[in-house]
Structure formats: structure tokens, C-alpha cells
Scaffold this active site. Structure first.
Site: not given
Ligand code: 5GP
Ligand code: ZN
Length: 142
Positions: A31, A87, A100-102
Site C-alpha cells: 500500500i 526486514n 515478506h520481501f519488498h
Molecule cells: P515492513 O515494515 O514490515 O518491512 O513492511 C511492511 C509493509 O507492509 C509496509 O511497507 C506497509 O506499507 C505494508 N502494509 C501494511 N499493511 C498493509 C496492507 O493492509 N496491505 C498492503 N498491501 N500492504 C500493507
């Protein structure tokens, strides 16, 4: 897993913009869209972080990342490169505790994305590197 937002997305209880899915992984647009096409690749099995992967799950997930990355890159000729970021732990900026992988496509130096590693090489003599490496190497078991 209960109360896991990504498990809910995988189960279809929360909508997502999916770009790829098979029996083991789901890839959907983040998102936050750090850059256009910013995608999350998640294993369907709930694991909190990289430390919980067994070799089978790792093989399954990592095997799929290059083809998903290629599909994103090939979708837009303006994409010149890609950062792949994973992360692990709140200290490392993990905010959703389903691994998860970005996949973050890169378009130009002006992209709103920062990842610069500090260069501390002047503070690390070979002896110190050897000590760190020895501590890590001790942890590998047959
Ligand atoms: P992190 O900070 O754990 O590495 O990444 C989590 C990611 O999940 C963030 O970039 C955030 O924008 C995304 N995210 C969180 N909630 C949702 C959601 O409900 N839908 C989608 N598509 N992405 C999400
Ligand atoms: Zn989950």
C-alpha cells in the site's frame, strides 16, 4: 495465524492488489508504493521472520523471487533496477510480523527511497573481523 494482517490478505479476508500467486507464495502491491510497482512477496505459510524459515520454505520462496522481479521490471521500460529488502525484527524496521520481501523498482536517483550503508571499514582491523567471523562460524552445525 490469527490477527496477522498478511494471513488475512492470503485468506482473501482483506483485499489486496495481487500480481502473482501460487500454492506457496502471494505477491501483492504494497500500500505504501515507495516507488510505483513496490511489491511484497510473502510465503503463504505464516513465519514471522527469516529466522523461522526451514530450507524447504526458503528454497520455495527464494526460487520465485527472480521471476516475480523480472515480471515487474519487464512491465515498465522506465524501471532501471530494483532493491530487494527483507526486514527482520522491529529493530530492523519490520512492522508486519509475517515474513515478506519488498521488491522496490528503481527508476532514477530521484526516487523517494534511501538505503545507504555506513562505511565503518576504518574501524575494523583484520583481527576484529576474524573474531567476529569465528563467533559466527561456530554456530554452523552439520
Ligand atoms: P515492513 O515494515 O514490515 O518491512 O513492511 C511492511 C509493509 O507492509 C509496509 O511497507 C506497509 O506499507 C505494508 N502494509 C501494511 N499493511 C498493509 C496492507 O493492509 N496491505 C498492503 N498491501 N500492504 C500493507
Ligand atoms: Zn501471517
Amino acid at each position: 495465524m490469527e490477527n496477522c494482517i498478511f494471513c488475512k490478505i492470503i485468506a482473501g479476508e482483506i483485499p489486496s492488489t495481487t500480481i502473482y500467486e501460487d500454492e506457496s507464495v502471494k505477491a501483492f502491491l504494497d500500500i505504501s508504493q515507495t516507488t510505483p510497482g513496490h511489491t511484497l512477496v510473502v510465503p503463504k505459510k505464516h513465519v514471522a521472520d527469516i529466522f523461522e524459515y526451514d530450507t524447504n520454505l526458503a528454497a520455495t520462496v527464494f526460487q520465485r523471487i527472480p521471476k516475480i522481479a523480472r515480471a515487474i521490471k519487464n512491465s515498465n521500460t522506465s524501471i532501471k533496477g530494483m532493491n530487494i529488502v527483507n526486514n527482520n525484527g522491529a529493530i530492523a524496521y519490520q512492522s508486519v510480523f509475517h515474513s515478506h520481501f519488498h521488491l522496490i523498482p528503481r527508476y532514477s536517483e530521484k526516487d523517494d527511497f534511501k538505503m545507504n550503508f555506513t562505511d565503518n571499514s576504518d574501524k575494523y582491523k583484520q583481527e576484529k573481523l576474524n573474531h567476529i567471523a569465528a563467533q559466527i562460524k561456530k554456530q554452523f552445525k552439520e
